[in-house]
Write a protein that holds these residues in place. Sequence first.
Motif, PDB file in Angstrom:
ATOM      1  N   MET A   1       0.835  -1.202   0.000  1.00 45.35           N
ATOM      2  CA  MET A   1       0.000   0.000   0.000  1.00 45.35           C
ATOM      3  C   MET A   1       0.867   1.249   0.000  1.00 45.35           C
ATOM      4  SD  MET A   1      -2.942  -1.024   2.731  1.00 45.35           S
ATOM      5  CE  MET A   1      -3.934   0.413   2.437  1.00 45.35           C
ATOM      6  N   THR A   2       0.365   2.290  -0.596  1.00 49.20           N
ATOM      7  CA  THR A   2       1.058   3.572  -0.569  1.00 49.20           C
ATOM      8  C   THR A   2       0.786   4.239   0.771  1.00 49.20           C
ATOM      9  OG1 THR A   2      -0.833   4.731  -1.513  1.00 49.20           O
ATOM     10  CG2 THR A   2       0.808   3.849  -3.063  1.00 49.20           C
ATOM     11  N   PRO A   3       1.681   5.103   1.230  1.00 46.78           N
ATOM     12  CA  PRO A   3       1.480   5.763   2.518  1.00 46.78           C
ATOM     13  C   PRO A   3       0.162   6.542   2.593  1.00 46.78           C
ATOM     14  CG  PRO A   3       3.719   6.128   1.752  1.00 46.78           C
ATOM     15  CD  PRO A   3       2.980   5.424   0.644  1.00 46.78           C
ATOM     16  N   GLU A   4      -0.284   7.090   1.475  1.00 50.38           N
ATOM     17  CA  GLU A   4      -1.529   7.864   1.481  1.00 50.38           C
ATOM     18  C   GLU A   4      -2.740   6.985   1.741  1.00 50.38           C
ATOM     19  OE1 GLU A   4       0.464   7.878  -1.516  1.00 50.38           O
ATOM     20  OE2 GLU A   4       1.689   9.452  -0.630  1.00 50.38           O
ATOM     21  N   ALA A   5      -2.638   5.696   1.399  1.00 50.89           N
ATOM     22  CA  ALA A   5      -3.773   4.792   1.527  1.00 50.89           C
ATOM     23  C   ALA A   5      -3.917   4.221   2.941  1.00 50.89           C
ATOM     24  CB  ALA A   5      -3.660   3.650   0.517  1.00 50.89           C
ATOM     25  N   ILE A   6      -2.909   4.437   3.789  1.00 48.88           N
ATOM     26  CA  ILE A   6      -2.953   3.915   5.149  1.00 48.88           C
ATOM     27  C   ILE A   6      -3.615   4.947   6.052  1.00 48.88           C
ATOM     28  CG2 ILE A   6      -1.571   3.118   7.099  1.00 48.88           C
ATOM     29  CD1 ILE A   6       0.546   2.235   5.064  1.00 48.88           C
ATOM     30  N   SER A   7      -4.614   4.522   6.792  1.00 45.87           N
ATOM     31  CA  SER A   7      -5.341   5.454   7.654  1.00 45.87           C
ATOM     32  C   SER A   7      -4.473   5.886   8.827  1.00 45.87           C
ATOM     33  CB  SER A   7      -6.626   4.805   8.168  1.00 45.87           C
ATOM     34  OG  SER A   7      -6.297   3.801   9.107  1.00 45.87           O
ATOM     35  N   LEU A   8      -4.798   7.027   9.380  1.00 51.07           N
ATOM     36  CA  LEU A   8      -4.086   7.538  10.530  1.00 51.07           C
ATOM     37  C   LEU A   8      -4.207   6.566  11.709  1.00 51.07           C
ATOM     38  CD1 LEU A   8      -2.493   9.796  11.862  1.00 51.07           C
ATOM     39  CD2 LEU A   8      -4.650  10.925  12.398  1.00 51.07           C
TER      40      LEU A   8
ATOM     41  N   ARG B   1      -4.566   3.290  11.589  1.00 48.12           N
ATOM     42  CA  ARG B   1      -3.699   2.128  11.344  1.00 48.12           C
ATOM     43  C   ARG B   1      -2.233   2.509  11.553  1.00 48.12           C
ATOM     44  NH1 ARG B   1      -2.181  -2.281  12.587  1.00 48.12           N
ATOM     45  NH2 ARG B   1      -1.053  -3.470  11.078  1.00 48.12           N
ATOM     46  N   GLU B   2      -1.875   3.715  11.179  1.00 43.25           N
ATOM     47  CA  GLU B   2      -0.498   4.166  11.372  1.00 43.25           C
ATOM     48  C   GLU B   2      -0.164   4.242  12.861  1.00 43.25           C
ATOM     49  OE1 GLU B   2       2.360   7.955  10.252  1.00 43.25           O
ATOM     50  OE2 GLU B   2       0.464   7.714   9.202  1.00 43.25           O
ATOM     51  N   ILE B   3      -1.094   4.735  13.659  1.00 40.23           N
ATOM     52  CA  ILE B   3      -0.887   4.813  15.106  1.00 40.23           C
ATOM     53  C   ILE B   3      -0.778   3.408  15.699  1.00 40.23           C
ATOM     54  CG2 ILE B   3      -1.979   5.477  17.294  1.00 40.23           C
ATOM     55  CD1 ILE B   3      -3.102   7.949  15.768  1.00 40.23           C
ATOM     56  N   GLU B   4      -1.655   2.502  15.255  1.00 40.96           N
ATOM     57  CA  GLU B   4      -1.590   1.108  15.724  1.00 40.96           C
ATOM     58  C   GLU B   4      -0.240   0.484  15.373  1.00 40.96           C
ATOM     59  OE1 GLU B   4      -4.863  -0.955  13.957  1.00 40.96           O
ATOM     60  OE2 GLU B   4      -6.365   0.084  15.175  1.00 40.96           O
ATOM     61  N   ALA B   5       0.228   0.752  14.165  1.00 40.84           N
ATOM     62  CA  ALA B   5       1.504   0.182  13.726  1.00 40.84           C
ATOM     63  C   ALA B   5       2.652   0.727  14.574  1.00 40.84           C
ATOM     64  CB  ALA B   5       1.736   0.487  12.253  1.00 40.84           C
ATOM     65  N   LYS B   6       2.621   2.013  14.880  1.00 34.67           N
ATOM     66  CA  LYS B   6       3.671   2.605  15.710  1.00 34.67           C
ATOM     67  C   LYS B   6       3.636   2.025  17.119  1.00 34.67           C
ATOM     68  CE  LYS B   6       4.303   6.925  13.233  1.00 34.67           C
ATOM     69  NZ  LYS B   6       4.186   8.374  13.229  1.00 34.67           N
ATOM     70  N   GLU B   7       2.437   1.811  17.657  1.00 37.59           N
ATOM     71  CA  GLU B   7       2.319   1.207  18.986  1.00 37.59           C
ATOM     72  C   GLU B   7       2.848  -0.227  18.974  1.00 37.59           C
ATOM     73  OE1 GLU B   7      -1.809   1.615  19.989  1.00 37.59           O
ATOM     74  OE2 GLU B   7      -1.593   3.741  20.495  1.00 37.59           O
TER      75      GLU B   7
END
Length: 179
Positions: free
Chosen positions: A100-107, A109-115
Amino acid sequence: MNYKNKDVVDKLVKEHSSALVRFLTRRMKSREDAEDIAQAAYLRLYTLDDLNRLSNAKAFLFQVAANMSIDQLRREVLHKNYLDKEISKVPKDLSAMATMTPEAISLEREIEAKETLHLIHSRLEDLPQNARQAFVLSRNKGWTYNQIATQLGVSVSSVEKYILSVLKELRELVADVES
């Protein structure tokens, strides 16, 4: 180390080192692995009681090195099979996310991934030092198991056990986070 074998081993290194590395390179398809195994074979000769009792030290050296190369190849096959099995366990949505492109990843999901990444780093810090070092040297530095074993002063099989235990621990962590 048995230093009474030093002269015999030094002579074997001087006379047969390049031939042994060529022999092992043909078997291993990697000069680096061949050199590691050759060095380990020479070290193994130091542990013998008396090399002078051998009728053909060169043949013994080559047989020890051949056996070590077979062991290494077997370990590589087992490791590859294990990784293939682990990759097949990755949920399809995670493998799709990699494309997936970075634009297609929801905020969210990005927070979950960082956690999740933070939890992984924390778990790695809590691991025993040798297991953590083996994993980092393998995955981040790309070192071979032989190199890691030499660096840590342990056997190659210990390195394999360390890395497999870390992979299992991290897989369980990610599974817990996803559920």
